[in-house]
Design an enzyme around this catalytic site. Structure first.
Site, PDB file in Angstrom:
ATOM      1  N   ASN A   1      49.938  45.779  33.044  1.00  0.00           N
ATOM      2  CA  ASN A   1      49.561  44.457  33.228  1.00  0.00           C
ATOM      3  C   ASN A   1      48.327  44.054  33.966  1.00  0.00           C
ATOM      4  O   ASN A   1      47.586  45.264  34.228  1.00  0.00           O
ATOM      5  CB  ASN A   1      50.761  43.692  34.022  1.00  0.00           C
ATOM      6  CG  ASN A   1      51.143  44.454  35.207  1.00  0.00           C
ATOM      7  OD1 ASN A   1      50.335  45.052  36.148  1.00  0.00           O
ATOM      8  ND2 ASN A   1      52.353  44.333  35.362  1.00  0.00           N
ATOM      9  N   CYS A   2      47.983  43.117  34.611  1.00  0.00           N
ATOM     10  CA  CYS A   2      46.778  42.815  35.187  1.00  0.00           C
ATOM     11  C   CYS A   2      46.730  43.723  36.478  1.00  0.00           C
ATOM     12  O   CYS A   2      45.474  43.959  36.700  1.00  0.00           O
ATOM     13  CB  CYS A   2      46.472  41.200  35.543  1.00  0.00           C
ATOM     14  SG  CYS A   2      47.719  40.944  36.640  1.00  0.00           S
ATOM     15  N   GLU A   3      47.890  43.891  37.056  1.00  0.00           N
ATOM     16  CA  GLU A   3      47.650  44.970  38.465  1.00  0.00           C
ATOM     17  C   GLU A   3      47.504  46.390  37.999  1.00  0.00           C
ATOM     18  O   GLU A   3      46.579  46.771  38.728  1.00  0.00           O
ATOM     19  CB  GLU A   3      49.134  44.623  39.081  1.00  0.00           C
ATOM     20  CG  GLU A   3      48.979  45.560  40.760  1.00  0.00           C
ATOM     21  CD  GLU A   3      50.114  45.083  41.096  1.00  0.00           C
ATOM     22  OE1 GLU A   3      50.417  45.553  42.383  1.00  0.00           O
ATOM     23  OE2 GLU A   3      51.320  44.236  40.997  1.00  0.00           O
TER      24      GLU A   3
END
Length: 226
Positions: free
Chosen positions: A155-157
């Site tokens: 994901n974005c993290e």
């Protein structure tokens, strides 16, 4: 896919103003670039609260941020003008469901989506030291384009952690899995599972090995894992 198509149409943001408004938009963009460079440095890790999670990005300079964001619109449209517009929460949530995302560059304003921006807070919790700002930004820019999204595994993290620290990890995912484990792998759940299986066996009046074995095994596994 037809239901998804209908849902996506409900959440596609309206096109931005054109004509005379372009001049105003250019002036505003220039002001955002100047303000962004005063507040952030190239390679900074930015985060903002968005809906039910925290969204992450890498500041590239000039008022722009690279970030990985789910978006369903590219599955139904090739219009780069529409795709390039700010990703609304509706488009984002549908993108999560179909695992369609991309690493894109947006203005600080669009990235923030009306929320307060926090800077480099991961430096305090990550065991690895951050890379140099230029190297971080270079990695972020190199990964631009479509990616296969995963809520738990990419994901974005994960994206920003790789860019800034060289490791694929997500603290949000870790906390989510930890919470789910506490909810599902508990002694209370083991007892409820055993009671449920016993009730089913009594209801169907069966004592075969195929029925009794899972009735014993499943509660036992949950109990030992709790």
């Amino acid at each position: 896919m037809f239901p998804l198509h209908l849902l996506s149409l409900l959440f596609i943001a309206a096109q931005r103003p054109q004509g005379k408004e372009k001049g105003r938009a250019s002036v505003q963009r220039s002001e955002e670039e100047t303000e962004g460079d005063l507040l952030f440095q190239r390679g900074d890790l930015l985060e903002v609260p968005r809906t039910l999670f925290t969204h992450f990005g890498i500041y590239l300079g000039g008022g722009y941020v690279a970030h990985l964001i789910p978006d369903i619109l590219p599955m139904f449209s090739k219009d780069q003008g529409k795709i390039g517009q700010m990703v609304t929460n509706g488009r984002l949530i549908l993108g999560v469901l179909v695992k369609c995302a991309s690493v894109r560059v947006d203005s600080v304003e669009d990235f923030a989506y009306g929320s307060q921006i926090l800077v480099n807070r991961m430096d305090k919790v990550c065991s690895r030291p951050p890379l140099g700002g230029e190297e971080v930004a270079r990695r972020a820019e190199k990964l631009r384009g479509s990616v296969r999204y995963s809520l738990l595994w990419y994901n974005c993290e994960h994206y920003v952690m790789y860019c800034r620290y060289g490791t694929l990890v997500s603290f949000q995912t870790f906390q989510f899995c930890k919470t789910v484990r506490k909810m599902l792998l508990s002694r209370r759940v083991a007892k409820v599972t055993a009671l449920l299986w016993a009730s089913l066996l009594l209801y169907f009046r069966t004592v075969s090995a195929c029925a009794v074995l899972p009735a014993i095994t499943m509660p036992f596994i949950i109990w030992m894992a709790s």
